[in-house]
Scaffold this active site. Structure first.
Site, PDB file in Angstrom:
ATOM      1  CG  HIS B 116      48.937  44.447  37.626  1.00  0.00           C
ATOM      2  ND1 HIS B 116      47.913  44.045  36.797  1.00  0.00           N
ATOM      3  CD2 HIS B 116      48.840  45.794  37.724  1.00  0.00           C
ATOM      4  CE1 HIS B 116      47.237  45.115  36.396  1.00  0.00           C
ATOM      5  NE2 HIS B 116      47.773  46.180  36.939  1.00  0.00           N
ATOM      6  CE  LYS B 118      44.805  44.730  39.585  1.00  0.00           C
ATOM      7  NZ  LYS B 118      45.923  45.540  39.940  1.00  0.00           N
ATOM      8  CG  ASP B 123      39.961  32.192  58.515  1.00  0.00           C
ATOM      9  OD1 ASP B 123      40.869  32.877  59.025  1.00  0.00           O
ATOM     10  OD2 ASP B 123      38.769  32.284  58.855  1.00  0.00           O
TER      11      ASP B 123
END
Ligand SMILES: [Zn+2]
Ligand SMILES: [Zn+2]
Lengths: 172, 172
Positions: B116, B118, B123
């Site tokens: 779940h 996000k 870099d």
């Protein structure tokens, strides 16, 4: 520097007695591990650290331990505001009704699409935010993250957004 | 202090030409507003700022503009890893197939419940995380938040978690 911590989930299920009743240790005889610290006990401790206010803005609120934490704060006189998604608030298992019956100010978002936030602000100074909805599945099963921070550059914008959403929400 | 920014959604829909093709301004004649900065253009700019690597760990990835940003980085030689939820990756509209056909390393979480998260790391130094899935609805309709930060106390734990999840994911 300011306090910053990242919690990852799922979290092992442990007894929360030492969190909710720290003065009466070892009285519980449930089958869960006792006195163990996990990501979830850290999260509950952060919420319970509120001394003046708690603002909650979560898509889904069905986790009964988190509901108990909010009710505990209510008993201590902490000012609580809860904002949820209106569709989720109507489903079976949502704790919004429980909170309202306890006299807590709980509102639903009025927009047409999802109020998808998952954050809370403790005492206007500690931000709790991430991917984790306040549900059992999120805590026990999903791969999730929660950031806990006192960084004012993060807390400030979330506080301001809470205020904005609260003013545009439905008290009914 | 380190860079920290909070973006809130929904974001007004604007033309992204000035982001994707900054050297050829005003050539687009679509009906969207041009040259306007929004939360979404900020997000796309952060992703496009990658010069060496991009690690993406999102439940849902169906937003075609964000897919275009990742493909643009691929063309520039940036090393890309994408980790998604296996159930969402299979639905109509998921961009995982598009990414794989472009030669990008995209894996699915193998667990039984939801992956779940996000978040993304640019870099190994810039963290992008919040409630926002990489979908159209999240960007254009939902109430969502995204934190963009270089704070090593936040970036470090997310990088470590990405590495752990990547090693336990399914390359197929
Ligand atoms: Zn117990
Ligand atoms: Zn255009």
């Amino acid at each position: 520097r300011t306090r910053t911590e990242v919690l990852f989930f799922p979290s092992e299920m442990v007894c929360l007695e030492h969190i909710f009743a720290p003065s009466s240790p070892q009285s519980c005889c449930c089958s869960l591990p006792h006195g163990v610290e996990t990501s979830f006990t850290r999260l509950v401790r952060c919420i319970l650290s509120a001394s003046s206010s708690l603002d909650v803005c979560v898509f889904a609120f069905s986790n009964m331990d988190l509901c108990k934490a909010v009710l505990t704060l209510r008993c201590r006189g902490v000012t609580i505001r809860v904002l949820c998604d209106k569709d989720y608030a109507a489903i079976h298992g949502s704790q919004i009704g429980v909170l309202r019956r306890a006299g807590i100010c709980a509102r639903c978002d009025v927009g047409s699409v999802y109020m998808h936030h998952k954050f809370a602000v403790v005492d206007n100074r500690l931000l709790i935010t991430g991917s984790l909805n306040w549900t059992m599945t999120a805590v026990q099963s999903n791969k999730e993250n929660v950031i806990v921070t006192e960084d004012p550059h993060l807390v400030g914008p979330f506080l301001k957004e809470f205020q904005r959403l609260w003013l545009h929400s439905d008290a009914a």
